[in-house]
Design a protein around this motif. Structure first.
Motif, PDB file in Angstrom:
ATOM      1  N   HIS A   9      -9.108  -4.887   8.822  1.00 25.01           N
ATOM      2  CA  HIS A   9      -8.517  -4.798  10.076  1.00 25.01           C
ATOM      3  C   HIS A   9      -8.058  -3.407  10.442  1.00 25.01           C
ATOM      4  N   LYS A  64      -0.479  -6.295  18.234  1.00 25.23           N
ATOM      5  CA  LYS A  64      -1.056  -4.911  17.822  1.00 25.23           C
ATOM      6  C   LYS A  64      -2.440  -4.782  18.556  1.00 25.23           C
ATOM      7  N   ARG A 113      -4.407 -12.375   1.147  1.00 29.69           N
ATOM      8  CA  ARG A 113      -2.971 -12.589   1.963  1.00 29.69           C
ATOM      9  C   ARG A 113      -2.909 -14.240   2.358  1.00 29.69           C
ATOM     10  N   SER A 122     -14.634  -9.106  -0.331  1.00 26.80           N
ATOM     11  CA  SER A 122     -13.383  -9.008  -1.053  1.00 26.80           C
ATOM     12  C   SER A 122     -12.524  -9.184  -0.098  1.00 26.80           C
ATOM     13  N   MET A 134      -5.654   0.247   2.692  1.00 27.16           N
ATOM     14  CA  MET A 134      -6.960  -0.187   2.241  1.00 27.16           C
ATOM     15  C   MET A 134      -8.252   0.703   2.653  1.00 27.16           C
ATOM     16  N   PHE A 194      -7.426  -4.239  -5.824  1.00 23.80           N
ATOM     17  CA  PHE A 194      -8.182  -3.565  -6.826  1.00 23.80           C
ATOM     18  C   PHE A 194      -7.108  -2.842  -7.727  1.00 23.80           C
TER      19      PHE A 194
HETATM   20  P1  NAP Z   1      -3.318  -2.836   3.640  1.00 21.91           P
HETATM   21  O1  NAP Z   1      -2.076  -2.883   3.983  1.00 21.91           O
HETATM   22  O2  NAP Z   1      -4.017  -1.798   4.056  1.00 21.91           O
HETATM   23  O3  NAP Z   1      -3.491  -3.175   2.020  1.00 21.91           O
HETATM   24  C1  NAP Z   1      -2.459  -3.266   1.146  1.00 21.91           C
HETATM   25  C2  NAP Z   1      -3.151  -3.717  -0.213  1.00 21.91           C
HETATM   26  O4  NAP Z   1      -3.845  -4.847  -0.093  1.00 21.91           O
HETATM   27  C3  NAP Z   1      -4.398  -2.626  -0.524  1.00 21.91           C
HETATM   28  O5  NAP Z   1      -4.074  -1.517  -1.176  1.00 21.91           O
HETATM   29  C4  NAP Z   1      -5.146  -3.300  -1.573  1.00 21.91           C
HETATM   30  O6  NAP Z   1      -4.504  -3.673  -2.440  1.00 21.91           O
HETATM   31  C5  NAP Z   1      -5.078  -4.676  -0.824  1.00 21.91           C
HETATM   32  N1  NAP Z   1      -6.181  -5.260  -0.027  1.00 21.91           N
HETATM   33  C6  NAP Z   1      -6.331  -5.081   1.452  1.00 21.91           C
HETATM   34  N2  NAP Z   1      -7.424  -5.413   1.836  1.00 21.91           N
HETATM   35  C7  NAP Z   1      -8.156  -5.844   0.911  1.00 21.91           C
HETATM   36  C8  NAP Z   1      -9.306  -6.331   0.688  1.00 21.91           C
HETATM   37  N3  NAP Z   1     -10.247  -6.841   1.822  1.00 21.91           N
HETATM   38  N4  NAP Z   1      -9.840  -6.755  -0.701  1.00 21.91           N
HETATM   39  C9  NAP Z   1      -9.026  -6.440  -1.595  1.00 21.91           C
HETATM   40  N5  NAP Z   1      -7.820  -5.784  -1.620  1.00 21.91           N
HETATM   41  C10 NAP Z   1      -7.392  -5.586  -0.259  1.00 21.91           C
HETATM   42  O7  NAP Z   1      -4.146  -4.206   4.307  1.00 21.91           O
HETATM   43  P2  NAP Z   1      -3.033  -5.614   5.109  1.00 21.91           P
HETATM   44  O8  NAP Z   1      -3.020  -5.078   6.324  1.00 21.91           O
HETATM   45  O9  NAP Z   1      -2.266  -6.000   4.051  1.00 21.91           O
HETATM   46  O10 NAP Z   1      -4.582  -6.535   5.065  1.00 21.91           O
HETATM   47  C11 NAP Z   1      -4.803  -7.301   4.131  1.00 21.91           C
HETATM   48  C12 NAP Z   1      -6.110  -7.951   4.572  1.00 21.91           C
HETATM   49  O11 NAP Z   1      -5.951  -8.835   5.614  1.00 21.91           O
HETATM   50  C13 NAP Z   1      -7.196  -7.164   4.717  1.00 21.91           C
HETATM   51  O12 NAP Z   1      -8.423  -7.572   4.309  1.00 21.91           O
HETATM   52  C14 NAP Z   1      -7.375  -6.935   6.514  1.00 21.91           C
HETATM   53  O13 NAP Z   1      -8.842  -6.869   6.746  1.00 21.91           O
HETATM   54  C15 NAP Z   1      -6.746  -8.450   6.616  1.00 21.91           C
HETATM   55  N6  NAP Z   1      -6.350  -8.534   8.091  1.00 21.91           N
HETATM   56  C16 NAP Z   1      -5.273  -7.905   8.193  1.00 21.91           C
HETATM   57  C17 NAP Z   1      -4.802  -7.803   9.528  1.00 21.91           C
HETATM   58  C18 NAP Z   1      -3.591  -6.872   9.769  1.00 21.91           C
HETATM   59  O14 NAP Z   1      -2.933  -6.889  10.895  1.00 21.91           O
HETATM   60  N7  NAP Z   1      -3.159  -6.018   8.897  1.00 21.91           N
HETATM   61  C19 NAP Z   1      -5.029  -8.415  10.583  1.00 21.91           C
HETATM   62  C20 NAP Z   1      -6.307  -9.478  10.304  1.00 21.91           C
HETATM   63  C21 NAP Z   1      -6.888  -9.454   8.896  1.00 21.91           C
HETATM   64  P3  NAP Z   1      -4.745  -2.382  -3.956  1.00 21.91           P
HETATM   65  O15 NAP Z   1      -4.254  -1.120  -3.717  1.00 21.91           O
HETATM   66  O16 NAP Z   1      -4.199  -3.313  -5.226  1.00 21.91           O
HETATM   67  O17 NAP Z   1      -6.288  -2.306  -3.958  1.00 21.91           O
END
Ligand code: NAP
Ligand code: 3Y8
Length: 253
Positions: free
Chosen positions: A73, A196, A34, A30, A79, A50
């Motif tokens: 991450h 970060k 982004r 999943s 999440m 979701f």
């Molecule tokens: P977040 O702020 O913790 O999540 C915000 C919302 O995005 C969650 O409530 C969920 O929506 C949705 N979401 C996040 N990860 C998801 C996944 N793997 N599958 C389905 N829905 C997801 O997350 P974020 O920091 O925006 O990161 C988003 C994605 O980028 C993640 O998969 C993370 O592993 C990846 N990533 C993030 C970073 C970072 O610096 N944050 C760095 C590298 C990769 P709903 O509430 O609608 O379910």
């Protein structure tokens, strides 16, 4: 039979996906959606949120998920909090696969802040040439410090130019190399790197480059995470799935 939901978006998640596919374990990968073209996976992929905790609960039930592996991450705190809550509500087995934080070694010139606002606060000094290696989601916060020259690095080209008067943008998705990051820092005459504390290898190159060049790093510490089973290596998560982690199931009546 196990049926895994793997929350991805990191190098470790992709490594576990490979192992699950190789072992023929039923699993779905999943992404949040982004990025425009996320890396392909050897598993069926679903993309997008979701719909909060309740949406995730519905998904776990509808798809008859037995194990939820949160390999997002370390900064994906929302999440991760939803995953813990939904697993508890449904009785689905839950574990996190994440990387240990980086720790400074000899030669590192790190200062720590607690979060993005803390990093913005810390940049109230004289004009500098700042490499903002934070991606796209938080770049607008730094408009409060317009005096600096910023080097930005995004995964995708933005729809509109970032709201920073003096910036250069590099579009690159990583994983990065020390040589590439050193060259970038020298080309742009960088004085300071903002990062970060993601851990892992995929984002670490810039730290080694900064150390080699004697440059200071403003390190943003990761958000607190709820208590949960946590693995640091994909093999450990595979073991947990494969060896009798009793598949948590909603207690049917
Ligand atoms: P977040 O702020 O913790 O999540 C915000 C919302 O995005 C969650 O409530 C969920 O929506 C949705 N979401 C996040 N990860 C998801 C996944 N793997 N599958 C389905 N829905 C997801 O997350 P974020 O920091 O925006 O990161 C988003 C994605 O980028 C993640 O998969 C993370 O592993 C990846 N990533 C993030 C970073 C970072 O610096 N944050 C760095 C590298 C990769 P709903 O509430 O609608 O379910
Ligand atoms: C969408 C999936 C793989 C995973 C690769 C890792 C390594 C490269 C380093 C710098 C730091 C940053 C950022 C970063 C890295 C890996 C890993 C990692 C940092 C992809 C990906 C998705 C995302 C989302 C993206 C964020 C952004 C953060 C860029 C795919 C490539 C800065 C985090 O433009 C945006 O909106 C980007 C948003 C969340 C953080 C932010 O705040 O902007 N990751 N990154 C995932 C999804 O949709 O669920 O497109 O293939 C994954 C990777 N990014 O197997 O190849 O494992 O960490 N990603 C940070 O760590 O500081 C770049 O530039 O030095």
């Amino acid at each position: 039979m196990p049926n895994i939901l793997l929350l991805g978006g990191t190098t470790e998640a992709s490594a576990l996906a490979e192992m699950l596919a190789r072992h023929g374990v039923r699993a779905t990968f999943s992404y949040a959606g982004r990025t425009a073209n996320p890396r392909g996976q050897p598993l069926p992929v679903r993309i997008g949120g979701f719909g909060g905790v309740s949406g995730l609960i519905d998904y776990l039930r509808a798809q008859d998920v037995t194990h939820l592996v949160d390999a997002t991450h370390p900064f994906a705190a929302t999440m991760s909090a939803h995953a813990v809550e939904a697993a508890r509500a449904t009785g689905v087995a839950h574990a996190a696969l994440t990387r240990a934080p980086w720790v400074a070694v000899t030669g590192d010139r790190w200062s720590h802040v607690a979060d993005i606002p803390g990093a913005v606060e810390a940049l109230d000094g004289p004009v500098s040439r700042v490499m903002l290696a934070l991606g796209r989601m938080h770049v607008d916060a730094f408009a409060a410090r317009p005096q600096h020259h910023y080097l930005l690095r995004f995964v995708d080209a933005p729809d509109a130019p970032p709201a920073l008067p003096d910036h250069r943008l590099v579009v690159d998705r990583g994983p990065f190399t020390v040589e590439g990051d050193s060259r970038l820092m020298q080309e742009h005459r960088i004085d300071l790197i903002v990062a970060k504390n993601s851990g892992g290898e995929g984002a670490a190159a810039k730290l080694a480059a900064a150390r080699a060049l004697g440059l200071p790093v403003l390190m943003i510490d990761r958000p607190a995470m709820p208590d949960r089973i946590t693995f640091h290596r994909p093999e450990e998560a595979l073991d947990w799935i494969g060896h009798g982690a009793s598949p948590g199931r909603e207690r049917g009546v």
